[in-house]
Design an enzyme around this catalytic site. Structure first.
Site, PDB file in Angstrom:
ATOM      1  N   LYS A 156      -9.242   1.954   2.230  1.00  0.00           N
ATOM      2  CA  LYS A 156      -8.097   1.594   1.379  1.00  0.00           C
ATOM      3  C   LYS A 156      -6.836   1.529   2.235  1.00  0.00           C
ATOM      4  O   LYS A 156      -6.617   2.392   3.083  1.00  0.00           O
ATOM      5  CB  LYS A 156      -7.933   2.642   0.270  1.00  0.00           C
ATOM      6  CG  LYS A 156      -6.833   2.322  -0.731  1.00  0.00           C
ATOM      7  CD  LYS A 156      -6.749   3.393  -1.814  1.00  0.00           C
ATOM      8  CE  LYS A 156      -5.702   3.083  -2.857  1.00  0.00           C
ATOM      9  NZ  LYS A 156      -5.610   4.147  -3.889  1.00  0.00           N
TER      10      LYS A 156
ATOM     11  N   SER B 118      -6.134   2.693  -8.637  1.00  0.00           N
ATOM     12  CA  SER B 118      -5.529   1.781  -7.699  1.00  0.00           C
ATOM     13  C   SER B 118      -6.439   1.388  -6.537  1.00  0.00           C
ATOM     14  O   SER B 118      -6.149   0.425  -5.840  1.00  0.00           O
ATOM     15  CB  SER B 118      -4.256   2.429  -7.125  1.00  0.00           C
ATOM     16  OG  SER B 118      -4.601   3.618  -6.426  1.00  0.00           O
TER      17      SER B 118
ATOM     18  N   SER C 149      -7.648   7.255  -9.321  1.00  0.00           N
ATOM     19  CA  SER C 149      -7.799   5.976  -8.615  1.00  0.00           C
ATOM     20  C   SER C 149      -9.072   5.796  -7.800  1.00  0.00           C
ATOM     21  O   SER C 149      -9.300   4.709  -7.275  1.00  0.00           O
ATOM     22  CB  SER C 149      -6.605   5.744  -7.702  1.00  0.00           C
ATOM     23  OG  SER C 149      -5.539   5.256  -8.464  1.00  0.00           O
TER      24      SER C 149
HETATM   25  N1  GLN Z   1      -3.404   4.995 -12.425  1.00  0.00           N
HETATM   26  C1  GLN Z   1      -2.701   6.184 -12.062  1.00  0.00           C
HETATM   27  C2  GLN Z   1      -1.282   5.826 -11.704  1.00  0.00           C
HETATM   28  O1  GLN Z   1      -0.952   4.719 -11.870  1.00  0.00           O
HETATM   29  C3  GLN Z   1      -3.395   6.864 -10.938  1.00  0.00           C
HETATM   30  C4  GLN Z   1      -3.158   6.240  -9.631  1.00  0.00           C
HETATM   31  C5  GLN Z   1      -3.869   6.939  -8.520  1.00  0.00           C
HETATM   32  O2  GLN Z   1      -4.758   7.762  -8.729  1.00  0.00           O
HETATM   33  N2  GLN Z   1      -3.460   6.615  -7.311  1.00  0.00           N
HETATM   34  O3  GLN Z   1      -0.520   6.630 -11.270  1.00  0.00           O
END
Ligand code: GLN
Length: 484
Positions: A79, A154, A178
């Protein structure tokens, strides 16, 4: 060789037994990526030189008949929030469009030291803020199982490369879900380890008390193998725990008879899609058949998890992202006349809408006069959530829930409604607030053929039980022919 079916185990065996050279394997993956990834958009940057240098190292060892490292020749993707020396690292943001990292993240360095080969960097929501990958500063990623749908976020790119077979394993980051949420949407396995289990040195920070690094793979054993080789104390990250790393794969396949599995009623209420519920309940039945004792538990503060998470995450993000000012990293607009104007122009042009929204929310929550009402209050509720888990774990060894309330949604479906988007993480954020490990494992498909994920949460540093339990679900699904 059908490279899309390779697992960590079968890829390294193929290289160890000289059925294929690491170089040939890397070339085959790049061919597949070039043919198929443009339709999905999972990769942002390929690092062919670096991959070939590493493949040659592995092949030279093999030629000499030397012992090969444990992940020799396994092609992985990273990532783009993890730094890679000499390779563009963007965090999915235009503000870092031209940033070449000067050092490797520890997780990446450890996997490479174990013989893995980094193919490239994967697309993600900007600074890991999002649940659909549509907040990427570059382009969205499509779900390889259905191109009209999101892969989740994400870490959408890192989940998608596993589903598409364009990498054997990958790394993601999980601040509120995420890894687990995109894992569920793409029908792959994703693990968020315990807070402190894996070093975050080289992880571009979003919310430091919630950020975790973890693996994706096709199988539970694959994520166990990747975790094995990156876990453990790192002197470069003072939050990494100084605890021994158990042998995770050894425990996979051990009987789960007598294990107590908690099912929290708060995770099966309003908003849960009936097909997701049915698939997760069927998974729980499989655990019962394998001899687990299923126990109903309560996590009474669950309803406060999302507001608590979005207060703490945005507050920490507003502070962490202050460093992107045009002075030290990335892109700087040329026309500014004063320092303040340069900061403003850099941040205005470099950050996307969601990142700006969060910086404003976080700055507000931390400002004098509001700190006690918002940030401090959220930290107090966080303690109550931790207590819920402490209490539940006096009765059970692991907790099973759905990973997401619905299967993958359509591209564009939630982009105009940030609150609806935030609810995609309703079952995952608590594990970040509390720091316990969590895995998503595919447990079936919807009528439309979309993957459904089952989440298993464990006690702090008890990834072994989480993996062992997930393996039972994985095996049962494979036997039933309902695998993703
Ligand atoms: N979807 C969550 C957010 O927008 C988690 C994101 C993540 O785990 N990086 O913060």
């Amino acid at each position: 060789m059908k490279i899309e079916v390779l697992t960590v185990d079968s890829a390294r065996t193929a290289v160890l037994e000289k059925q294929v050279t690491a170089t040939a394997l890397v070339d085959a993956f790049y061919q597949k990526i070039e043919a198929e990834d443009p339709a999905i958009g999972a990769y942002l940057t390929l690092c062919k030189d670096r991959a070939h240098r590493q493949a040659e190292r592995v092949d030279t060892l093999a030629d000499k008949g030397d012992a090969l490292p444990p992940l020799a020749g396994v092609p992985i993707a990273i990532k783009d929030v993890l730094t890679t020396k000499g390779v563009r690292t963007t965090a999915g943001s235009k503000i870092l469009d031209n940033f070449i990292a000067p050092y490797d993240a520890t997780a990446v360095a450890r996997l490479e030291a174990a013989g893995a080969i980094v193919l490239g960097k994967t697309n993600c929501d900007e600074f890991a803020m999002g649940s659909s990958n549509e907040n990427s500063g570059f382009h969205p990623v499509k779900n390889p199982r259905d191109h009209s749908r999101v892969p989740g976020g994400s870490s959408g790119g890192s989940a998608a490369v596993i589903a598409a077979g364009t990498a054997v394993a990958s790394l993601g980051s999980d601040t509120g879900g995420s890894i687990r949420q995109p894992g569920a949407f793409c029908g792959v396995v994703g693990l968020k380890p315990t807070y402190g289990r894996v070093s975050r040195y080289g992880l571009i920070a979003f919310a430091s008390s919630l950020d975790h690094v973890g693996p994706f793979g096709k199988t539970v054993k694959d994520v166990a193998l990747i975790l094995q080789h990156m876990a453990g104390r790192d002197p470069l990250d003072s939050t990494s725990a100084n605890l021994p790393v158990p042998n995770y794969t050894e425990q996979i396949g051990e009987p789960v008879k007598g294990l107590k599995i908690g099912v929290p009623k708060e995770y099966f209420g309003e908003g849960l899609d009936p097909e997701v519920r049915a698939a997760v309940e069927a998974g729980i039945q499989e655990l019962a058949k394998a001899g687990c004792e299923i126990v109903s538990v309560s996590l009474p503060h669950t309803e406060y998890a999302i507001p608590t998470y979005y207060l703490i995450a945005t507050a920490e993000a507003s502070s962490n992202l202050a460093r992107f000012d045009g002075v030290r990293y990335g892109v700087r607009p040329k026309e500014a006349k004063t320092l303040a104007e340069m900061y403003r122009k850099t941040r205005d042009a470099g950050f996307g809408t969601e990142v700006k929204r969060r910086i404003m929310l976080g700055t507000y929550a931390l400002s004098a006069g509001y700190y006690d009402a918002y940030y401090l209050k959220a930290q107090r509720v966080r303690s109550l959530l931790a207590r819920d888990f402490d209490e539940a774990f006096t009765k059970v060894d692991a907790i099973v829930t759905p990973t997401t309330p619905t299967p993958a949604f359509k591209l564009g479906e939630k982009t105009d409604d940030p609150l609806a988007m935030y609810l995609a993480d309703i079952y995952t954020v608590t594990a970040n607030l509390v720091g316990v490990p969590g895995i998503t494992v595919p447990c079936g498909k919807s009528k439309e053929g979309l993957p459904i994920g089952l989440q298993i949460l464990g006690k702090h540093f008890d990834e072994a039980t989480v993996l062992r339990t997930a393996h039972v679900v994985e095996h049962a699904i494979a036997v039933s022919g309902n695998a993703a």
